[in-house]
Design a protein around this motif. Sequence first.
Motif, PDB file in Angstrom:
ATOM      1  N   ILE A   1       0.892  -1.164   0.000  1.00  0.00           N
ATOM      2  CA  ILE A   1       0.000   0.000   0.000  1.00  0.00           C
ATOM      3  C   ILE A   1       0.930   1.213   0.000  1.00  0.00           C
ATOM      4  O   ILE A   1       1.561   1.537   1.009  1.00  0.00           O
ATOM      5  CB  ILE A   1      -0.941   0.000   1.226  1.00  0.00           C
ATOM      6  CG1 ILE A   1      -1.741  -1.318   1.278  1.00  0.00           C
ATOM      7  CG2 ILE A   1      -1.879   1.207   1.162  1.00  0.00           C
ATOM      8  CD1 ILE A   1      -2.684  -1.446   2.473  1.00  0.00           C
TER       9      ILE A   1
ATOM     10  N   ASP B   1       2.053   4.690   0.131  1.00  0.00           N
ATOM     11  CA  ASP B   1       1.435   5.821   0.800  1.00  0.00           C
ATOM     12  C   ASP B   1       2.494   6.803   1.282  1.00  0.00           C
ATOM     13  O   ASP B   1       3.543   6.400   1.773  1.00  0.00           O
ATOM     14  CB  ASP B   1       0.661   5.266   2.016  1.00  0.00           C
ATOM     15  CG  ASP B   1      -0.470   6.177   2.448  1.00  0.00           C
ATOM     16  OD1 ASP B   1      -0.530   7.319   1.969  1.00  0.00           O
ATOM     17  OD2 ASP B   1      -1.281   5.741   3.271  1.00  0.00           O
TER      18      ASP B   1
ATOM     19  N   ARG C   1       2.567  -1.322   4.446  1.00  0.00           N
ATOM     20  CA  ARG C   1       2.063   0.041   4.201  1.00  0.00           C
ATOM     21  C   ARG C   1       3.047   1.051   4.768  1.00  0.00           C
ATOM     22  O   ARG C   1       3.526   0.895   5.895  1.00  0.00           O
ATOM     23  CB  ARG C   1       0.683   0.246   4.827  1.00  0.00           C
ATOM     24  CG  ARG C   1       0.094   1.630   4.483  1.00  0.00           C
ATOM     25  CD  ARG C   1      -1.373   1.765   4.782  1.00  0.00           C
ATOM     26  NE  ARG C   1      -1.904   2.985   4.182  1.00  0.00           N
ATOM     27  CZ  ARG C   1      -3.183   3.260   4.036  1.00  0.00           C
ATOM     28  NH1 ARG C   1      -4.086   2.405   4.457  1.00  0.00           N
ATOM     29  NH2 ARG C   1      -3.573   4.386   3.477  1.00  0.00           N
TER      30      ARG C   1
ATOM     31  N   TRP D   1       6.402   6.446   0.981  1.00  0.00           N
ATOM     32  CA  TRP D   1       6.653   5.546  -0.137  1.00  0.00           C
ATOM     33  C   TRP D   1       7.741   6.023  -1.113  1.00  0.00           C
ATOM     34  O   TRP D   1       8.618   5.220  -1.496  1.00  0.00           O
ATOM     35  CB  TRP D   1       5.366   5.179  -0.893  1.00  0.00           C
ATOM     36  CG  TRP D   1       5.719   4.212  -1.943  1.00  0.00           C
ATOM     37  CD1 TRP D   1       6.024   4.492  -3.236  1.00  0.00           C
ATOM     38  CD2 TRP D   1       5.981   2.814  -1.755  1.00  0.00           C
ATOM     39  NE1 TRP D   1       6.427   3.350  -3.887  1.00  0.00           N
ATOM     40  CE2 TRP D   1       6.410   2.321  -3.001  1.00  0.00           C
ATOM     41  CE3 TRP D   1       5.892   1.940  -0.655  1.00  0.00           C
ATOM     42  CZ2 TRP D   1       6.742   0.965  -3.177  1.00  0.00           C
ATOM     43  CZ3 TRP D   1       6.223   0.605  -0.840  1.00  0.00           C
ATOM     44  CH2 TRP D   1       6.644   0.141  -2.091  1.00  0.00           C
TER      45      TRP D   1
END
Length: 232
Positions: A14, A16, A181, A208
């Motif tokens: 994920i 982010d 994440r 990220w």
Amino acid sequence: MSENASLPRHIGFIVDGKSAMGKTAWLAGTYEGHLAGYNALKDVVLEVLHRGVKYASAYVFSTENWKRSEEEVRHLMKLLLNILKADLPIFIENEVRLRVVGSREGLSDQLIKAIDEAEEKTADLKNGELVLCLNYGGHLEIADAVKKIVQSGVSPEEITPELIAQNIYAPEVPPCDLIVRTSSEQRLSNFMLWRSAYSELMFIEKNWPDMTTDDVSVILEEYANRNRRFGK
Ligand code: IPE
Ligand code: MG
């Protein structure tokens, strides 16, 4: 590819968070920001697959992300189109199969064509798979599976978890052994709801776009130290 149980078969990412510069962001801002996020994604995914992980999935646009500003949605769609077209040779060179899962509703004809082409041209490649979750939502995936099952005319007694697993998007892709994440957010946000039943979860402080191939070593090492019991 690997018999090693301490290596995940499938990692979900994920992606982010804003970059350290505070100017660029993945899923929050400019085209350049999203591009920085994508470049990190490409590096991390190729490294993960190179290490022998068979499947990497990346949550690049959720069914809820249409609620973002029109400008941001436009940036993201443009970037996704570029990835699928301009970077296709990189995936082919690395023998990585591309799959795109999610709804096609709302996507431009151009993007749909690029998705079909990327999937078609990489369909026989065997050095791992990148699953792009684009216009993807875990609830919609399950609802779509139920729709298919009902349309097939099975009786209620025949409905089992296995049957649902056979009808989700790209059913060959196994459950996520690990979901990562970034940017300290600790939730799934509708990602891989069916495939996350026994996923190990890893939350990383980094944003990220700042992720590098070095982080892959850290992730795989931590995963190897997790004790997975599956209820036993
Ligand atoms: C998850 O992040 C979706 C992607 C990374 C594509 P969101 O930003 O959409 O989810 P929330 O709103 O923080 O939970
Ligand atoms: Mg968010």
